[in-house]
Design an enzyme around this catalytic site. Structure first.
Site, mmCIF file in Angstrom:
data_model
loop_
_atom_site.group_PDB
_atom_site.id
_atom_site.type_symbol
_atom_site.label_atom_id
_atom_site.label_comp_id
_atom_site.label_asym_id
_atom_site.label_seq_id
_atom_site.Cartn_x
_atom_site.Cartn_y
_atom_site.Cartn_z
ATOM 1 N N ARG A 299 4.585 2.613 -3.294
ATOM 2 C CA ARG A 299 5.398 1.726 -2.454
ATOM 3 C C ARG A 299 6.457 2.557 -1.732
ATOM 4 N NH1 ARG A 299 6.228 -4.314 -4.598
ATOM 5 N NH2 ARG A 299 4.469 -4.966 -3.332
ATOM 6 N N GLN B 189 3.144 1.723 3.810
ATOM 7 C CA GLN B 189 3.195 0.274 4.017
ATOM 8 C C GLN B 189 1.943 -0.293 4.691
ATOM 9 O OE1 GLN B 189 6.915 -0.569 5.985
ATOM 10 N NE2 GLN B 189 8.062 -0.620 4.079
ATOM 11 N N ASP C 34 -0.569 -1.210 2.015
ATOM 12 C CA ASP C 34 -0.085 -1.997 0.878
ATOM 13 C C ASP C 34 -0.828 -3.327 0.770
ATOM 14 O OD1 ASP C 34 1.303 -3.216 -1.133
ATOM 15 O OD2 ASP C 34 3.271 -3.057 -0.201
ATOM 16 N N SER D 11 0.902 -6.386 -1.079
ATOM 17 C CA SER D 11 1.797 -7.185 -0.245
ATOM 18 C C SER D 11 1.038 -8.083 0.717
ATOM 19 C CB SER D 11 2.749 -6.271 0.531
ATOM 20 O OG SER D 11 3.652 -5.630 -0.337
ATOM 21 N N TYR E 217 10.029 -3.823 -7.812
ATOM 22 C CA TYR E 217 9.877 -4.971 -8.714
ATOM 23 C C TYR E 217 11.157 -5.173 -9.519
ATOM 24 C CZ TYR E 217 4.888 -4.452 -7.733
ATOM 25 O OH TYR E 217 3.673 -4.342 -7.113
#
Length: 362
Positions: A118, A123, A126, A129, A223
């Site tokens: 992450r 991104q 990902d 997500s 997280y």
């Protein structure tokens, strides 16, 4: 480099790892794409669309140098993989050790989409997500469908109808999407997370912030850090006193590879008003609600508790589009010129890889 796209065989899985328009872009940048017949049909992508994009329809995808999937391969699918072949998919490295060992024994170079670091430059890859976006949206629709009330405030000739009150627990990607969707549907929305840093994000979407007096830290991966037993008890007690205020509760607290934190005890469900709805997005890991039954929809104490798993598969068209973008971004990273060029010093390549050729037992 030839990319193989199998038809998913896991029960209830309707997504496909590569959609036609992105297959065409891969073909245009030096890749050859082999799509198993019928691979995209469940997601509303017919074979003809792949052919028009320049992909080749096949019965056997195993000849490809790289295989892209959504779900982990079955034992039968794994037996068709060969040494040095690249595999990309949700491989569950933290919960399916047997499956990972099977791939290692065959000499497969496997990249788990849930293991993508992450970091900013990762991104576009990902997938956790992108699929959480689908889950948060669909969870809100499931709640709205089951709630015996309107979500928005309505002013009618028969009088005014008050809006529904929605509480979203967890402000990760799924939670924020649930907040945004519930707001679009006209509900009064409140969000909660143990990480105070996300309060601004919740309020920027027009939702209220629920302060339970429980504060946790954020991990490097973004997280929420696990709370102490005392903090968990305090959180449950505070929630139990506040839940009766809400018509809908959507829970999204989940860390990959770990049991879901228990946020809502059975006593809190009993305190909710009849007709209320709980949608538990952590059902696959045991659930945030004590009464959740993974894969099921139940009614307890007059409260509907939805514990469906794999919600992205229930919206396969857009879920596949988003996932395919993640896969293509990873493919371009691993094979920038259409040829495999693995740099084990690279954080993304090393971090996502769960089996390598050199790790095969003698």
């Amino acid at each position: 480099m030839r990319i193989g796209v199998p038809r998913e065989t896991a029960a209830g899985e309707r997504r496909v790892a590569l959609v036609p328009d992105l297959a065409g872009k891969l073909v245009g940048t030096g890749f050859e794409v082999l799509v198993e017949r019928g691979a995209g049909e469940a997601a509303s992508f017919p074979d003809a669309a792949y052919e028009e994009a320049g992909a080749r329809l096949v019965e056997d995808w195993a000849e490809a140098e790289a295989v892209v999937k959504v779900q982990k391969p079955t034992e039968q699918e794994a037996s068709r993989l060969r040494e040095g072949q690249v595999l990309i998919g949700f491989l569950q490295p933290l919960t399916d050790r047997e499956g990972i060992d099977r791939l290692a024994q065959r000499g497969v170079i496997a990249f788990a989409m849930e293991s993508i670091p992450r970091i900013t430059r990762a991104q576009p890859m990902d997938a956790l997500s992108s699929q959480a976006t689908v889950s948060g949206y669909k969870a809100t629709l499931l709640a709205a469908e089951r709630l015996p009330k309107f979500f928005p405030m309505l002013m009618t000739a028969a009088g005014t109808v008050a809006p529904a009150k929605v509480l979203v627990l967890g402000a990760g990607v799924a939670g924020l999407q649930a907040v945004a969707t519930a707001r679009r549907l006209g509900a009064v929305v409140t969000g909660f997370d143990v990480r105070p840093v996300v309060r601004e994000q919740i309020e920027s979407l027009g939702a209220n912030w629920l302060d339970l007096g429980v504060v946790g830290e954020e991990t490097e991966g973004g997280y929420a850090q696990e709370l102490s037993e005392e903090q968990q008890r305090q959180q449950q007690q505070e929630l139990e006193s506040r839940l009766p205020e809400f018509d809908v509760v959507i829970t999204t607290a989940l860390i990959p590879g770990r049991p879901a934190p228990r946020l809502i005890p059975a006593s809190a469900v009993r305190a909710m008003r009849p007709g209320s709805v709980v949608v538990d997005l952590a059902a696959e890991a045991g659930g945030n609600c004590e009464l959740t039954e993974p894969g099921e929809e139940i009614v307890r104490e007059g409260v509907t508790i939805v514990g469906f798993t794999n919600l992205p598969s229930s919206m396969p068209f857009h879920a596949s589009q988003l996932y395919a973008r993640n896969v293509v971004a990873l493919l371009h990273h691993l094979a920038p010129e259409g040829e495999l060029a693995l740099d084990w010093d690279d954080e993304i390549t090393a971090g996502a890889c769960v089996t390598r050729e050199q790790e095969v037992p003698a």
